[in-house]
Design a protein around this motif. Structure first.
Motif, short mmCIF file in Angstrom:
data_model
loop_
_atom_site.label_atom_id
_atom_site.label_comp_id
_atom_site.label_asym_id
_atom_site.label_seq_id
_atom_site.Cartn_x
_atom_site.Cartn_y
_atom_site.Cartn_z
N ALA A 1 29.99 30.99 48.92
CA ALA A 1 30.37 32.38 47.70
C ALA A 1 31.92 32.34 47.68
O ALA A 1 32.45 32.70 46.55
N ALA A 2 32.75 32.36 48.75
CA ALA A 2 34.04 32.47 48.76
C ALA A 2 34.75 31.32 47.90
O ALA A 2 35.93 31.62 47.16
N LEU A 3 34.16 30.09 48.03
CA LEU A 3 34.87 28.98 47.29
C LEU A 3 34.19 29.33 45.75
O LEU A 3 35.25 28.90 44.92
N LYS A 4 33.36 29.45 45.40
CA LYS A 4 32.89 29.67 44.11
C LYS A 4 34.00 30.86 43.53
O LYS A 4 34.57 30.52 42.31
N GLN A 5 34.13 31.99 44.07
CA GLN A 5 35.07 33.03 43.82
C GLN A 5 36.47 32.19 43.52
O GLN A 5 37.25 32.76 42.79
N TYR A 6 37.04 31.38 44.51
CA TYR A 6 38.38 31.01 44.74
C TYR A 6 38.42 29.92 43.17
O TYR A 6 39.39 30.00 42.80
N ILE A 7 37.40 29.28 43.26
CA ILE A 7 37.65 28.52 41.91
C ILE A 7 37.79 29.19 40.76
O ILE A 7 38.67 28.88 39.88
N ALA A 8 37.19 30.28 40.48
CA ALA A 8 37.31 31.05 39.02
C ALA A 8 38.62 31.46 39.36
O ALA A 8 39.43 31.53 38.05
N PHE A 9 38.94 31.92 40.39
CA PHE A 9 40.61 32.53 40.49
C PHE A 9 41.59 31.48 40.11
O PHE A 9 42.36 31.67 39.33
N ARG A 10 41.25 30.33 40.72
CA ARG A 10 42.37 29.11 40.43
C ARG A 10 42.27 28.74 38.97
O ARG A 10 43.56 28.62 38.34
N VAL A 11 41.18 28.60 38.21
CA VAL A 11 41.23 28.49 36.96
C VAL A 11 41.86 29.49 36.13
O VAL A 11 42.42 29.08 35.27
N GLU A 12 41.67 30.72 36.25
CA GLU A 12 42.16 31.66 35.81
C GLU A 12 43.71 31.76 35.86
O GLU A 12 44.46 31.80 35.00
#
Length: 116
Positions: A94-105
Protein backbone atom coordinates in the motif's frame (compact mmCIF):
# COMPACT_ATOMS: atom_id res chain seq x y z
CA UNK A 1 14.43 18.43 0.13
CA UNK A 2 14.50 14.67 0.27
CA UNK A 3 11.86 12.51 -1.39
CA UNK A 4 11.18 10.94 2.00
CA UNK A 5 10.31 14.31 3.51
CA UNK A 6 8.27 15.39 0.46
CA UNK A 7 6.31 12.12 0.51
CA UNK A 8 5.60 12.52 4.21
CA UNK A 9 4.31 16.06 3.61
CA UNK A 10 2.24 14.85 0.66
CA UNK A 11 0.63 12.17 2.83
CA UNK A 12 -0.13 14.66 5.59
CA UNK A 13 -1.81 16.97 3.08
CA UNK A 14 -3.91 14.27 1.38
CA UNK A 15 -5.05 12.17 4.34
CA UNK A 16 -7.26 12.64 7.33
CA UNK A 17 -5.48 14.42 10.14
CA UNK A 18 -4.44 12.14 12.98
CA UNK A 19 -4.86 8.94 10.95
CA UNK A 20 -1.24 7.87 11.36
CA UNK A 21 -1.13 6.85 7.71
CA UNK A 22 1.82 9.10 6.88
CA UNK A 23 3.94 7.67 9.68
CA UNK A 24 2.94 4.08 8.84
CA UNK A 25 3.62 4.43 5.13
CA UNK A 26 7.01 6.07 5.60
CA UNK A 27 7.97 3.37 8.12
CA UNK A 28 6.74 0.67 5.71
CA UNK A 29 9.01 2.02 2.97
CA UNK A 30 11.94 2.30 5.38
CA UNK A 31 11.36 -1.35 6.33
CA UNK A 32 11.04 -2.35 2.68
CA UNK A 33 14.50 -0.87 2.15
CA UNK A 34 15.79 -3.05 4.99
CA UNK A 35 14.13 -6.09 3.42
CA UNK A 36 15.77 -5.33 0.09
CA UNK A 37 19.15 -4.85 1.74
CA UNK A 38 18.84 -8.22 3.46
CA UNK A 39 17.54 -10.03 0.37
CA UNK A 40 17.44 -7.97 -2.85
CA UNK A 41 15.51 -10.61 -4.81
CA UNK A 42 16.70 -9.15 -8.11
CA UNK A 43 16.23 -5.53 -7.05
CA UNK A 44 19.79 -4.62 -6.10
CA UNK A 45 19.39 -1.00 -7.17
CA UNK A 46 16.29 -0.48 -5.02
CA UNK A 47 17.82 -0.57 -1.55
CA UNK A 48 17.49 3.21 -1.39
CA UNK A 49 13.86 3.72 -2.46
CA UNK A 50 13.89 7.37 -1.54
CA UNK A 51 16.60 8.22 -4.05
CA UNK A 52 15.66 6.04 -7.02
CA UNK A 53 15.65 8.19 -10.13
CA UNK A 54 12.92 6.31 -11.99
CA UNK A 55 9.35 5.69 -10.82
CA UNK A 56 9.39 2.88 -13.43
CA UNK A 57 11.78 0.85 -11.27
CA UNK A 58 9.39 1.29 -8.34
CA UNK A 59 6.57 -0.01 -10.54
CA UNK A 60 8.68 -3.06 -11.40
CA UNK A 61 9.21 -3.69 -7.69
CA UNK A 62 5.51 -3.56 -6.83
CA UNK A 63 4.55 -7.09 -8.06
CA UNK A 64 7.52 -8.51 -6.16
CA UNK A 65 6.30 -6.88 -2.95
CA UNK A 66 2.84 -8.39 -3.52
CA UNK A 67 4.39 -11.81 -4.09
CA UNK A 68 6.51 -11.65 -0.93
CA UNK A 69 3.51 -10.52 1.11
CA UNK A 70 1.54 -13.53 -0.11
CA UNK A 71 4.35 -15.83 1.03
CA UNK A 72 3.91 -14.59 4.59
CA UNK A 73 6.35 -16.23 6.99
CA UNK A 74 7.93 -18.12 4.06
CA UNK A 75 9.17 -14.90 2.49
CA UNK A 76 12.90 -14.22 2.56
CA UNK A 77 11.88 -10.78 3.78
CA UNK A 78 10.20 -12.17 6.89
CA UNK A 79 13.07 -11.64 9.30
CA UNK A 80 13.08 -11.10 13.07
CA UNK A 81 14.08 -7.45 12.65
CA UNK A 82 10.99 -6.65 10.56
CA UNK A 83 7.62 -6.46 12.34
CA UNK A 84 5.54 -9.18 10.63
CA UNK A 85 2.48 -6.94 10.32
CA UNK A 86 4.17 -4.82 7.64
CA UNK A 87 4.22 -7.74 5.22
CA UNK A 88 1.17 -9.64 6.38
CA UNK A 89 -1.15 -6.64 6.55
CA UNK A 90 0.02 -5.32 3.18
CA UNK A 91 1.39 -2.04 4.52
CA UNK A 92 4.44 -2.30 2.29
CA UNK A 93 2.49 -2.72 -0.94
CA UNK A 94 0.00 0.00 0.00
CA UNK A 95 2.81 2.40 0.88
CA UNK A 96 4.74 1.55 -2.28
CA UNK A 97 1.66 2.05 -4.45
CA UNK A 98 1.06 5.47 -2.90
CA UNK A 99 4.75 6.36 -3.24
CA UNK A 100 4.72 5.42 -6.92
CA UNK A 101 1.74 7.72 -7.53
CA UNK A 102 3.49 10.49 -5.60
CA UNK A 103 6.72 10.09 -7.57
CA UNK A 104 4.87 10.15 -10.90
CA UNK A 105 3.08 13.35 -9.85
CA UNK A 106 6.33 14.87 -8.62
CA UNK A 107 8.09 14.01 -11.87
CA UNK A 108 5.27 15.55 -13.94
CA UNK A 109 5.23 18.65 -11.77
CA UNK A 110 8.98 19.12 -12.13
CA UNK A 111 8.74 18.63 -15.91
CA UNK A 112 6.01 21.25 -16.15
CA UNK A 113 8.02 23.71 -14.08
CA UNK A 114 10.93 23.33 -16.49
CA UNK A 115 8.65 24.39 -19.35
CA UNK A 116 7.63 27.61 -17.62
Amino acid sequence: MSNRYLFQQYLHSTNQEGSGKARSYVKALDLLQEMLQASPEGFHGCQDLWNLKSPQRLQELYPKVLLEQNKGDNSNWATPSIPPSYLKNRYCSAALKQYIAFRVELQQERSLLKLV
